[in-house]
Scaffold this active site. Structure first.
Site, PDB file in Angstrom:
ATOM      1  N   SER A 105       0.929  -0.995  -0.115  1.00  9.60           N
ATOM      2  CA  SER A 105      -0.005   0.018   0.022  1.00  9.60           C
ATOM      3  C   SER A 105       1.061   1.371  -0.163  1.00  9.60           C
ATOM      4  O   SER A 105       1.632   1.487  -0.939  1.00  9.60           O
ATOM      5  CB  SER A 105      -0.945   0.073   1.213  1.00  9.60           C
ATOM      6  OG  SER A 105      -1.746   1.221   1.329  1.00  9.60           O
ATOM      7  N   ASP A 242      -2.431   6.386  -3.660  1.00 10.25           N
ATOM      8  CA  ASP A 242      -1.175   5.644  -2.814  1.00 10.25           C
ATOM      9  C   ASP A 242      -0.823   4.649  -3.810  1.00 10.25           C
ATOM     10  O   ASP A 242      -1.209   4.451  -4.817  1.00 10.25           O
ATOM     11  CB  ASP A 242      -1.716   4.952  -1.531  1.00 10.25           C
ATOM     12  CG  ASP A 242      -2.781   3.960  -1.663  1.00 10.25           C
ATOM     13  OD1 ASP A 242      -3.445   3.681  -2.589  1.00 10.25           O
ATOM     14  OD2 ASP A 242      -2.830   3.050  -0.595  1.00 10.25           O
ATOM     15  N   ASP A 244      -1.025   1.322  -3.993  1.00  8.58           N
ATOM     16  CA  ASP A 244      -2.081   0.154  -4.538  1.00  8.58           C
ATOM     17  C   ASP A 244      -3.291   0.896  -5.071  1.00  8.58           C
ATOM     18  O   ASP A 244      -4.355   0.050  -5.397  1.00  8.58           O
ATOM     19  CB  ASP A 244      -2.145  -0.898  -3.900  1.00  8.58           C
ATOM     20  CG  ASP A 244      -2.782  -0.659  -2.554  1.00  8.58           C
ATOM     21  OD1 ASP A 244      -3.072   0.434  -1.962  1.00  8.58           O
ATOM     22  OD2 ASP A 244      -3.563  -1.755  -2.011  1.00  8.58           O
ATOM     23  N   ASP A 246      -5.791   2.280  -3.419  1.00  3.14           N
ATOM     24  CA  ASP A 246      -7.393   1.804  -2.686  1.00  3.14           C
ATOM     25  C   ASP A 246      -7.718   3.287  -2.068  1.00  3.14           C
ATOM     26  O   ASP A 246      -8.529   3.421  -1.379  1.00  3.14           O
ATOM     27  CB  ASP A 246      -7.318   0.617  -1.986  1.00  3.14           C
ATOM     28  CG  ASP A 246      -6.123   0.770  -0.877  1.00  3.14           C
ATOM     29  OD1 ASP A 246      -5.288   1.637  -0.565  1.00  3.14           O
ATOM     30  OD2 ASP A 246      -6.284  -0.410   0.018  1.00  3.14           O
TER      31      ASP A 246
END
Length: 450
Positions: A105, A242, A244, A246
């Site tokens: 992340s 960010d 990834d 999400d």
């Protein structure tokens, strides 16, 4: 042997190459995951979708996991570099047994992680995680054969087609100029091209990943470059994801940051106006700003509060039938569309809401006034329960008494990092800094690293 606690609030996370992210252990994890999923799921073919972000370690971690899963008869289908929410969409869409996202992340490039998804595209249930942890300890070091990952080149396009379909009928974003910061992460090659296909003029930054620069001074954790570029190019606003993708942080046309609290306020207000806010409820976490909470109540919207973590928000939305929830950090869930946070989807939903009202992004900042908030982190040796630290507890109690009903104090451990987080809100920022400083000083003395 007792089972190790591998899973945190967002899967398994650590420094790549160190336990638990070492090849032999990841193979065990792949085998254990395949065993548990096969036992729990009887109506799906033994196939997992796998995606990853741009970290250098992503490929070998994916390979090791696939080799372990293959020992238990489960095949891994590789989506390549993609976002976490795309995996959450594609797993149920393609009726996969589950999904695996290789990502840490918003953490630095030397970290990585493994997030597991259920057949419904939701985070792996806690009970399954405990079973996997138990099963890992029972597996003798596997000796797998080399596995060639089967590729899926169409999945990402199907996800993007879904995003287009989720936009309101006749919605148009043509003519907008946006700065888009991909944090050198999952959406670096995806988001700029997709947004341009919608007629948006995209100024792309943070979109040249090299395996080592993900989140390194870019993206939702470091939006300064986006702010500067918005002002310089006189753009209508900006999006910062960010690693990834999400989560998202927005920027208005003046260069002011719009965090998750502002995004939730906008979505809730607009959905209520359109009679689409199921139950007149919104799910937020304990980190939500007091200003947001008061605004929601003044609009006749009931804020339901959960612990920090997007999985808690998603679970509460599922439980209560809500349609919108999220975190100040930028995890926003439009639950009627996806059961997980999706930065790109959130940005598109907010932009279409504003376009329909002929409002600029700066309008969102007029919806409520934020209470001053102070957030400090203390790096700790271990996460000793705070009730076992009377000196720290005494300072927390003093702060609670000093603020009374005009503020609040939240002290908790991070779910993904060795940090104690100290958050305070109230009408006076200097007073907050003074009170939080006392807690931080005591916590460093009792719990901090040398």
């Amino acid at each position: 042997m007792s089972a190790p606690m591998l899973f945190g609030t967002d899967g398994i996370r650590g420094i790549a190459g160190e336990f638990p992210l070492q090849k032999p252990f990841i193979r065990k994890l792949g085998a254990a995951t395949a065993t548990v999923y096969t036992q729990e799921i009887r109506d799906r073919k033994p196939l997992f979708f796998l995606g990853r972000d741009t970290r250098q370690s992503g490929s070998w971690i994916a390979q090791a996991f696939a080799e372990g899963a293959a020992l238990e008869g489960v095949q891994v289908v590789d989506l390549g570099v993609t976002s976490t929410p795309s995996l959450a969409y594609l797993v149920p869409k393609k009726q996969m047994m589950g999904g695996v996202m290789i990502s840490a992340s918003h953490n630095p490039a030397d970290f990585n992680g493994i997030k597991l998804f259920s057949p419904l595209g939701r985070k792996c249930p806690d009970s399954w995680e405990r079973l996997i942890e138990r099963r890992v300890t029972q597996i003798v070091d596997p000796q797998p054969e080399k596995v060639t990952l089967r590729k899926d080149s169409k999945g990402v396009k199907e996800y993007l087609d879904f995003l287009k379909r989720s936009l309101p009928a006749r919605a148009s974003l043509k003519g907008l100029t946006l700065v888009v910061d991909c944090s050198h992460g999952s959406l670096s090659k995806i988001a700029p091209a997709f947004l341009r296909s919608l007629g948006i003029r995209v100024i792309s930054i943070g979109s040249a990943p090299n395996g080592k620069n993900i989140n390194a001074g870019w993206g939702s954790q470091h939006p300064e470059k986006m702010q500067q570029m918005v002002r310089q190019k006189k753009a209508h606003g900006g999006m910062a994801f960010d690693g990834d993708a999400d989560r998202i942080i927005l920027c208005d046309e003046t260069g002011q940051i719009l965090d998750g609290d502002y995004v939730i306020a906008c979505a809730a207000r607009c959905l209520k106006e359109e009679n689409r806010l199921a139950g007149n409820m919104v799910v937020v976490t304990v980190m939500a700003n007091l200003g947001l909470m008061k605004a929601l109540k003044s609009w006749g919207i009931d804020p339901l509060v959960t612990p920090v973590g997007d999985r808690f928000v998603s679970d509460k939305l599922e439980e209560c039938g809500g349609v919108i929830g999220g975190e100040q950090s930028g995890h926003i869930i439009f639950h009627h569309l996806l059961p997980t946070g999706d930065g790109l989807q959130t940005g598109l939903q907010i932009l279409t809401m504003l376009r329909a009202r002929r409002k600029p992004l700066s309008w969102i900042r007029t919806l409520f006034t934020k209470y001053p908030q102070v957030l400090e982190n203390v790096r700790v040796r271990q996460k000793t329960p705070l009730e076992e630290c009377p000196e720290v507890q005494a300072e927390i109690s003093n702060a609670v008494s000093a603020l009374g009903d005009d503020g609040r104090v939240l002290v908790r451990y991070s779910g993904t990092e060795p940090l104690l987080r100290v958050m305070m809100e109230g009408p006076s920022a200097p007073k907050l800094r003074e009170l939080s400083g006392r807690i931080v000083e005591k916590a460093k003395k009792i719990l901090g690293t040398a």
